[in-house]
Design a protein around this motif. Sequence first.
Motif, PDB file in Angstrom:
ATOM      1  N   LEU A 181      -6.369  -1.950   7.605  1.00 13.60           N
ATOM      2  CA  LEU A 181      -5.773  -1.935   8.778  1.00 13.60           C
ATOM      3  C   LEU A 181      -4.509  -0.816   8.793  1.00 13.60           C
ATOM      4  O   LEU A 181      -3.943  -0.760   7.706  1.00 13.60           O
ATOM      5  CB  LEU A 181      -4.864  -3.437   9.119  1.00 13.60           C
ATOM      6  CG  LEU A 181      -6.123  -4.516   8.981  1.00 13.60           C
ATOM      7  CD1 LEU A 181      -5.276  -5.710   8.749  1.00 13.60           C
ATOM      8  CD2 LEU A 181      -6.849  -4.684  10.198  1.00 13.60           C
ATOM      9  N   ASP A 182      -4.280  -0.356   9.902  1.00 13.87           N
ATOM     10  CA  ASP A 182      -3.068   0.485  10.125  1.00 13.87           C
ATOM     11  C   ASP A 182      -2.161   0.219  11.008  1.00 13.87           C
ATOM     12  O   ASP A 182      -2.471  -0.901  11.816  1.00 13.87           O
ATOM     13  CB  ASP A 182      -3.772   1.981  10.676  1.00 13.87           C
ATOM     14  CG  ASP A 182      -4.702   2.633   9.633  1.00 13.87           C
ATOM     15  OD1 ASP A 182      -4.216   2.644   8.431  1.00 13.87           O
ATOM     16  OD2 ASP A 182      -5.792   3.054  10.114  1.00 13.87           O
ATOM     17  N   THR A 213       7.330  -7.907   4.902  1.00 15.64           N
ATOM     18  CA  THR A 213       7.213  -6.784   4.230  1.00 15.64           C
ATOM     19  C   THR A 213       6.634  -6.678   2.797  1.00 15.64           C
ATOM     20  O   THR A 213       7.031  -7.590   2.109  1.00 15.64           O
ATOM     21  CB  THR A 213       8.800  -6.202   4.108  1.00 15.64           C
ATOM     22  OG1 THR A 213       9.340  -6.332   5.603  1.00 15.64           O
ATOM     23  CG2 THR A 213       8.853  -4.711   3.589  1.00 15.64           C
ATOM     24  N   PHE A 214       5.365  -5.870   2.981  1.00 17.21           N
ATOM     25  CA  PHE A 214       4.846  -6.035   1.717  1.00 17.21           C
ATOM     26  C   PHE A 214       5.160  -4.470   0.896  1.00 17.21           C
ATOM     27  O   PHE A 214       5.063  -3.547   1.417  1.00 17.21           O
ATOM     28  CB  PHE A 214       3.229  -5.716   1.850  1.00 17.21           C
ATOM     29  CG  PHE A 214       2.907  -7.079   2.840  1.00 17.21           C
ATOM     30  CD1 PHE A 214       2.420  -8.135   2.244  1.00 17.21           C
ATOM     31  CD2 PHE A 214       2.966  -6.777   4.228  1.00 17.21           C
ATOM     32  CE1 PHE A 214       1.952  -9.323   3.085  1.00 17.21           C
ATOM     33  CE2 PHE A 214       2.565  -8.191   4.951  1.00 17.21           C
ATOM     34  CZ  PHE A 214       2.158  -9.192   4.378  1.00 17.21           C
ATOM     35  N   ALA A 215       5.394  -4.727  -0.377  1.00 19.22           N
ATOM     36  CA  ALA A 215       6.063  -3.475  -1.196  1.00 19.22           C
ATOM     37  C   ALA A 215       4.717  -2.766  -1.485  1.00 19.22           C
ATOM     38  O   ALA A 215       3.669  -3.159  -1.534  1.00 19.22           O
ATOM     39  CB  ALA A 215       6.740  -4.065  -2.478  1.00 19.22           C
ATOM     40  N   PRO A 216       5.186  -1.257  -1.713  1.00 20.60           N
ATOM     41  CA  PRO A 216       3.871  -0.548  -2.094  1.00 20.60           C
ATOM     42  C   PRO A 216       3.249  -0.970  -3.570  1.00 20.60           C
ATOM     43  O   PRO A 216       3.867  -1.571  -4.151  1.00 20.60           O
ATOM     44  CB  PRO A 216       4.437   0.786  -2.570  1.00 20.60           C
ATOM     45  CG  PRO A 216       5.765   0.910  -1.673  1.00 20.60           C
ATOM     46  CD  PRO A 216       6.281  -0.476  -1.551  1.00 20.60           C
ATOM     47  N   HIS A 217       2.019  -0.871  -3.415  1.00 19.08           N
ATOM     48  CA  HIS A 217       1.142  -1.295  -4.784  1.00 19.08           C
ATOM     49  C   HIS A 217       1.225  -2.893  -4.992  1.00 19.08           C
ATOM     50  O   HIS A 217       1.130  -3.136  -6.082  1.00 19.08           O
ATOM     51  CB  HIS A 217       1.522  -0.454  -5.972  1.00 19.08           C
ATOM     52  CG  HIS A 217       1.201   1.146  -5.617  1.00 19.08           C
ATOM     53  ND1 HIS A 217       0.010   1.480  -5.402  1.00 19.08           N
ATOM     54  CD2 HIS A 217       2.341   1.994  -5.330  1.00 19.08           C
ATOM     55  CE1 HIS A 217       0.220   2.697  -4.946  1.00 19.08           C
ATOM     56  NE2 HIS A 217       1.589   3.129  -4.896  1.00 19.08           N
ATOM     57  N   SER A 218       1.349  -3.602  -3.933  1.00 16.94           N
ATOM     58  CA  SER A 218       1.591  -5.129  -4.312  1.00 16.94           C
ATOM     59  C   SER A 218       0.288  -5.938  -3.503  1.00 16.94           C
ATOM     60  O   SER A 218      -0.255  -5.190  -3.009  1.00 16.94           O
ATOM     61  CB  SER A 218       2.661  -5.774  -3.458  1.00 16.94           C
ATOM     62  OG  SER A 218       2.838  -5.673  -2.144  1.00 16.94           O
ATOM     63  N   SER A 254       3.899  -1.460  10.881  1.00 14.40           N
ATOM     64  CA  SER A 254       4.175   0.009  10.195  1.00 14.40           C
ATOM     65  C   SER A 254       3.321  -0.032   8.729  1.00 14.40           C
ATOM     66  O   SER A 254       3.154  -1.098   8.375  1.00 14.40           O
ATOM     67  CB  SER A 254       5.588   0.392  10.128  1.00 14.40           C
ATOM     68  OG  SER A 254       6.415  -0.533   8.987  1.00 14.40           O
ATOM     69  N   GLY A 255       2.928   0.963   8.359  1.00 18.08           N
ATOM     70  CA  GLY A 255       2.261   1.275   7.215  1.00 18.08           C
ATOM     71  C   GLY A 255       0.648   0.772   7.216  1.00 18.08           C
ATOM     72  O   GLY A 255       0.190   0.676   8.325  1.00 18.08           O
ATOM     73  N   HIS A 269      -1.046   1.251  -1.072  1.00 22.54           N
ATOM     74  CA  HIS A 269      -0.343   2.309  -0.767  1.00 22.54           C
ATOM     75  C   HIS A 269       0.935   2.608  -1.207  1.00 22.54           C
ATOM     76  O   HIS A 269       1.276   1.974  -1.682  1.00 22.54           O
ATOM     77  CB  HIS A 269      -0.517   2.407   0.833  1.00 22.54           C
ATOM     78  CG  HIS A 269      -1.990   2.278   1.462  1.00 22.54           C
ATOM     79  ND1 HIS A 269      -2.988   2.922   1.173  1.00 22.54           N
ATOM     80  CD2 HIS A 269      -2.453   1.226   1.991  1.00 22.54           C
ATOM     81  CE1 HIS A 269      -4.080   2.489   1.929  1.00 22.54           C
ATOM     82  NE2 HIS A 269      -3.593   1.361   2.236  1.00 22.54           N
ATOM     83  N   ASP A 270       1.404   3.908  -1.104  1.00 16.98           N
ATOM     84  CA  ASP A 270       2.752   4.423  -1.487  1.00 16.98           C
ATOM     85  C   ASP A 270       4.004   3.934  -0.596  1.00 16.98           C
ATOM     86  O   ASP A 270       4.974   4.064  -1.168  1.00 16.98           O
ATOM     87  CB  ASP A 270       2.568   5.833  -1.744  1.00 16.98           C
ATOM     88  CG  ASP A 270       1.808   6.320  -2.677  1.00 16.98           C
ATOM     89  OD1 ASP A 270       1.544   5.519  -3.981  1.00 16.98           O
ATOM     90  OD2 ASP A 270       1.389   7.368  -2.844  1.00 16.98           O
TER      91      ASP A 270
END
Length: 190
Positions: free
Chosen positions: A156-157, A119-124, A142-143, A175-176
């Motif tokens: 990537l999506d 899991t990659f945190a937003p803006h990391s 996701s994300g 991303h947010d």
Amino acid sequence: MQHSDPHKPETLGADLRALRKARGLTLADLAEALDRSVGWLSQVERDISEPSIVDLRQIAAALDVPLSMLFRHAAAPAEEAGCVVRRGARRQIGSATDGLVEELLSPDLTDDFEMVHSTFAPHSRIVEPVTRPTQEVAYILSGRFEVEIAGITHRLDAGDSFRIRGEPFRWANPHDEPAVAIWVIAPPVY
């Protein structure tokens, strides 16, 4: 000396052996780095001796893994041990401080590969490229996510996947919302 319970999964010793071998270290190399005997380390790897928390800290540092990686995960029923990892029993192998939390989906590190929920945190992001002697494939659950492989950035999506074959790479989530991926790495690096 503590003998292992035959009904209890013996993952710590097997995981230590797999981590040591993945780093190209012999028993003597790691024992020397720990200032311990080869016999003691061999007993730990065979789950005959139980290392103390101080020992675990030194082992984690020598193998360059988070200390939490060396803690036993929740005991599984005998028929699931070594085969099934329940959602609440995953071992965390990453640190949220870097914006990445990783959980081991594989039952242990004794296979030719490991499977990780990332899991990659937003803006990391990681700043410096990483190069590992591995083959890696990731699938974005996701994300949105960015990975730079050998100097080329790929956006990537959810539903996209990518492969890394020993090339330098780095990742970013500009991303947010969090990005979540399933990552398969061979040979295991954690």
